[in-house]
Design a protein around this motif. Structure first.
Motif, PDB file in Angstrom:
ATOM      1  N   GLU A  86      53.506 209.158  10.750  1.00  0.00           N
ATOM      2  CA  GLU A  86      52.760 208.709  11.927  1.00  0.00           C
ATOM      3  C   GLU A  86      52.205 209.897  12.691  1.00  0.00           C
ATOM      4  N   GLN A 120      55.150 205.592   3.344  1.00  0.00           N
ATOM      5  CA  GLN A 120      54.156 204.674   3.871  1.00  0.00           C
ATOM      6  C   GLN A 120      53.577 205.206   5.173  1.00  0.00           C
ATOM      7  N   THR A 122      50.528 203.905   8.475  1.00  0.00           N
ATOM      8  CA  THR A 122      49.500 202.999   8.965  1.00  0.00           C
ATOM      9  C   THR A 122      48.402 203.851   9.576  1.00  0.00           C
ATOM     10  N   SER A 123      47.228 203.280   9.630  1.00  0.00           N
ATOM     11  CA  SER A 123      46.094 203.972  10.219  1.00  0.00           C
ATOM     12  C   SER A 123      45.247 202.926  10.924  1.00  0.00           C
ATOM     13  N   HIS A 131      41.091 206.860   6.359  1.00  0.00           N
ATOM     14  CA  HIS A 131      41.389 205.984   5.215  1.00  0.00           C
ATOM     15  C   HIS A 131      40.935 206.634   3.913  1.00  0.00           C
ATOM     16  N   GLY A 145      48.609 195.221   8.502  1.00  0.00           N
ATOM     17  CA  GLY A 145      49.587 195.501   9.547  1.00  0.00           C
ATOM     18  C   GLY A 145      49.316 194.697  10.818  1.00  0.00           C
ATOM     19  N   LYS A 147      50.598 194.504  15.130  1.00  0.00           N
ATOM     20  CA  LYS A 147      51.320 195.135  16.218  1.00  0.00           C
ATOM     21  C   LYS A 147      51.303 194.221  17.421  1.00  0.00           C
TER      22      LYS A 147
END
Length: 150
Positions: A86, A120, A122-123, A131, A145, A147
């Motif tokens: 992250e 893993q 996330t973006s 990406h 994903g 949130k």
């Protein structure tokens, strides 16, 4: 890149990290570099957790990159341990020099060293350049994903 040091973050690195986090269209909406108190409190929590690895890249005494690697033990995938990458940031004047790749290689190698079976990340959906970068490194877009702000 031989003059680059990748190391654990020190309290004195916090202003430089927060400045990088705040210096993009998403970060300028959610970061507050004028008040470092919440970041210092978060740093203290991170320092106490052995599964948290807050990293900086330093060149000539200057913080030029950062990322957080979280180790997550679990039951799924036959009890696999995974890592989560992250808050990857590279200072504007260091982009395009391979620093992002070096940070990601560090995270992947550290994940292997810590016996993780999966890495893993996330973006944000709007970060299309990121990406492409992650895809070039061998990551696949495998999940959707979600949130919820609390």
């Amino acid at each position: 890149m031989s003059d680059l040091e990748i190391r654990r973050t020190r309290r004195t690195d916090i202003p430089a990290i927060v400045a990088m986090l705040a210096h993009d269209p998403l970060g300028e909406q959610r970061e507050s570099p004028d008040d470092l108190t919440p970041y210092e409190e978060a740093f203290d929590r991170l320092e106490q957790d052995p599964n948290q690895h807050l990293i900086v890249a330093v060149r000539a005494g200057r913080v030029v990159g950062t990322m957080q690697l979280t180790i997550i033990p679990g039951l799924s995938r036959k009890g696999a341990t995974r890592s989560l990458i992250e808050a990857v940031r590279v200072h504007d004047d260091e982009r395009g020099n391979g620093l992002g790749t070096r940070l990601m290689e560090w995270a992947i190698e550290e994940s292997r060293r810590l016996d993780c079976q999966l890495v893993q990340l996330t973006s944000d959906a709007s970060r299309t350049d990121a990406h492409r970068f992650y895809t070039r490194l061998g990551f696949t877009a495998s999940h959707v994903g979600f949130k919820m702000a609390l």
